[in-house]
Design an enzyme around this catalytic site. Structure first.
Site, mmCIF file in Angstrom:
data_model
loop_
_atom_site.group_PDB
_atom_site.id
_atom_site.type_symbol
_atom_site.label_atom_id
_atom_site.label_comp_id
_atom_site.label_asym_id
_atom_site.label_seq_id
_atom_site.Cartn_x
_atom_site.Cartn_y
_atom_site.Cartn_z
ATOM 1 N N GLY A 109 0.666 -1.203 0.001
ATOM 2 C CA GLY A 109 -0.072 0.076 -0.165
ATOM 3 C C GLY A 109 0.809 1.093 -0.040
ATOM 4 N N GLU A 112 1.529 1.917 -3.553
ATOM 5 C CA GLU A 112 0.296 2.359 -4.184
ATOM 6 C C GLU A 112 -0.085 3.594 -3.742
ATOM 7 O OE1 GLU A 112 -1.387 -1.413 -2.402
ATOM 8 O OE2 GLU A 112 -2.320 -1.671 -4.427
HETATM 9 N N1 CAA Z 1 2.014 -3.742 8.904
HETATM 10 C C1 CAA Z 1 2.011 -3.788 10.106
HETATM 11 N N2 CAA Z 1 3.373 -3.613 10.819
HETATM 12 C C2 CAA Z 1 4.448 -3.476 10.110
HETATM 13 C C3 CAA Z 1 4.482 -3.681 8.723
HETATM 14 C C4 CAA Z 1 2.878 -3.564 7.975
HETATM 15 N N3 CAA Z 1 3.040 -3.503 6.888
HETATM 16 N N4 CAA Z 1 5.639 -3.379 8.131
HETATM 17 C C5 CAA Z 1 6.382 -3.437 9.311
HETATM 18 N N5 CAA Z 1 5.757 -3.417 10.596
HETATM 19 C C6 CAA Z 1 6.305 -3.378 11.835
HETATM 20 C C7 CAA Z 1 6.840 -4.375 12.332
HETATM 21 O O1 CAA Z 1 5.676 -5.496 12.632
HETATM 22 C C8 CAA Z 1 7.602 -4.143 13.227
HETATM 23 O O2 CAA Z 1 6.834 -3.843 14.758
HETATM 24 P P1 CAA Z 1 7.382 -4.744 15.971
HETATM 25 O O3 CAA Z 1 8.655 -4.036 16.134
HETATM 26 O O4 CAA Z 1 6.173 -4.399 17.002
HETATM 27 O O5 CAA Z 1 7.318 -6.131 15.641
HETATM 28 C C9 CAA Z 1 7.959 -2.811 13.099
HETATM 29 O O6 CAA Z 1 7.157 -2.366 11.880
HETATM 30 C C10 CAA Z 1 9.572 -2.788 12.306
HETATM 31 O O7 CAA Z 1 9.562 -3.685 11.237
HETATM 32 P P2 CAA Z 1 10.876 -4.948 10.934
HETATM 33 O O8 CAA Z 1 11.102 -5.244 12.360
HETATM 34 O O9 CAA Z 1 10.051 -5.725 10.318
HETATM 35 O O10 CAA Z 1 11.818 -3.756 10.317
HETATM 36 P P3 CAA Z 1 12.902 -4.438 9.473
HETATM 37 O O11 CAA Z 1 13.796 -3.252 9.067
HETATM 38 O O12 CAA Z 1 13.492 -5.786 9.860
HETATM 39 O O13 CAA Z 1 12.096 -4.845 8.036
HETATM 40 C C11 CAA Z 1 10.600 -4.425 6.004
HETATM 41 C C12 CAA Z 1 11.470 -3.788 7.244
HETATM 42 C C13 CAA Z 1 11.409 -5.337 5.211
HETATM 43 C C14 CAA Z 1 9.745 -3.203 5.458
HETATM 44 C C15 CAA Z 1 9.748 -5.261 6.940
HETATM 45 O O14 CAA Z 1 9.022 -4.748 7.876
HETATM 46 C C16 CAA Z 1 8.314 -5.899 6.019
HETATM 47 O O15 CAA Z 1 8.392 -6.974 5.352
HETATM 48 N N6 CAA Z 1 7.072 -5.282 6.182
HETATM 49 C C17 CAA Z 1 5.804 -5.679 5.674
HETATM 50 C C18 CAA Z 1 6.101 -5.246 4.023
HETATM 51 C C19 CAA Z 1 4.620 -5.758 3.549
HETATM 52 O O16 CAA Z 1 4.476 -7.044 3.276
HETATM 53 N N7 CAA Z 1 4.025 -4.852 2.976
HETATM 54 C C20 CAA Z 1 2.595 -5.238 2.149
HETATM 55 C C21 CAA Z 1 1.384 -4.988 3.138
HETATM 56 S S1 CAA Z 1 -0.051 -5.661 2.500
HETATM 57 C C22 CAA Z 1 -0.649 -4.463 1.679
HETATM 58 O O17 CAA Z 1 0.226 -3.478 1.386
HETATM 59 C C23 CAA Z 1 -1.884 -4.774 0.830
HETATM 60 C C24 CAA Z 1 -2.478 -3.537 -0.229
HETATM 61 O O18 CAA Z 1 -1.948 -3.460 -1.263
HETATM 62 C C25 CAA Z 1 -3.368 -2.588 0.375
#
Ligand code: CAA
Length: 258
Positions: A109, A112
């Protein structure tokens, strides 16, 4: 107005909207998208705003939709709430120009959201991606459609099917972003570009948006016809008279948005 998930500042005709959920890398939840819709509506209505910049933090523009908020939802919840749809559409309803200033992650998102802005300036540490496939879903606020229009089918399929990230250089090469700047200078550069946009007639800027966006919705012939009608109609504005007089008189124009 105070927001829980945004910081909004208005200076020199530019509204800077900063996404502010550092604990979740600016993941987009219902509160944030609702507040963003409100902030954009307010900026559109505010005569002191001629250009809008949306940004995040140095680490993340936005790491996607909030997975914690979505994880337990059912199809019926998503469908009946029309999850995210109305608030994300509000970005597209904004009539003043919006620049996305992206540093760090712009994923799911977040990517997006950046693509719904009018153009993207990114830091050299930016990473774009549509990794929803890793969560067993697809992009939900336009990613499969918009990324394909930006970068073409092959790269879009690659991004959506593998979930890989695209760095800033590849994003610029592929036409996803308009400029890449050093991370330390992102806000300075983005605000300078916004200032340039804000110097123009906001009336004309809104018309430019309508014309360019029309190219997504229509045939070339219809789009050119639409542009021509709009071009002719601008000769009824004070800003056209001012812009052309200023050129002929070798001075800077003073646009009045009329
Ligand atoms: N939703 C909720 N929380 C999120 C998040 C997300 N999309 N991305 C990161 N966070 C949170 C993590 O859970 C973490 O929280 P805690 O400390 O409470 O565990 C905090 O942010 C820091 O994140 P990381 O510890 O994972 O940080 P990192 O530097 O190791 O990794 C990252 C960074 C690669 C961005 C990794 O956080 C990640 O892969 N995030 C998810 C990305 C993702 O899958 N996005 C798509 C979401 S679905 C969507 O967007 C659908 C749509 O089109 C509408």
């Amino acid at each position: 107005m105070a927001y829980q998930t945004l910081i909004v500042e208005i200076e020199d005709y530019v509204a800077l909207i900063r996404l502010n959920r550092p604990e979740a890398l600016n993941a987009l939840n219902s509160t944030l998208l609702g507040e963003l819709a409100e902030a954009l509506k307010a900026a559109d209505a505010n005569e002191k705003v001629r250009c809008i910049v949306i940004t995040g933090s140095e680490k993340a523009f936005a790491a996607g939709a909030d997975i914690k908020e979505m994880a337990d939802k059912s199809f019926v919840d998503m469908y009946t709430q029309n999850y995210f749809s109305d608030n994300s559409d509000s970005i597209l309803r904004t009539r003043k120009p919006i620049i996305a200033a992206v540093a760090g992650y712009a994923l799911g998102g977040g990517c997006e959201l950046a693509m719904m802005c009018d153009f993207i300036i990114c830091a050299d540490n930016a990473k774009f991606g549509q990794p929803e496939i890793n969560l067993g879903v697809v992009a939900g606020i336009g990613g499969t459609q918009r990324l394909t229009r930006f970068v073409g089918k092959s790269k879009s399929m690659d991004m959506h099917l593998t979930g890989r990230f695209m760095d800033a250089a590849e994003a610029e090469r592929s036409g996803l972003v308009s400029r890449v700047v050093p991370a330390a200078k992102l806000m300075q550069e983005a605000m300078a570009v916004a200032q340039k946009v804000a110097e123009k007639s906001v009336l004309t800027s809104m018309v430019v948006k309508e014309c360019v966006n029309r190219s997504y919705e229509t045939t070339l012939q219809e789009g050119v016809h639409f542009e021509r009608r709009i071009f002719f109609s601008l000769f009824s504005t004070e800003d056209q008279k001012e812009g052309m007089s200023a050129f002929l008189e070798k001075r800077q124009p003073q646009f009045r948005d009329k």
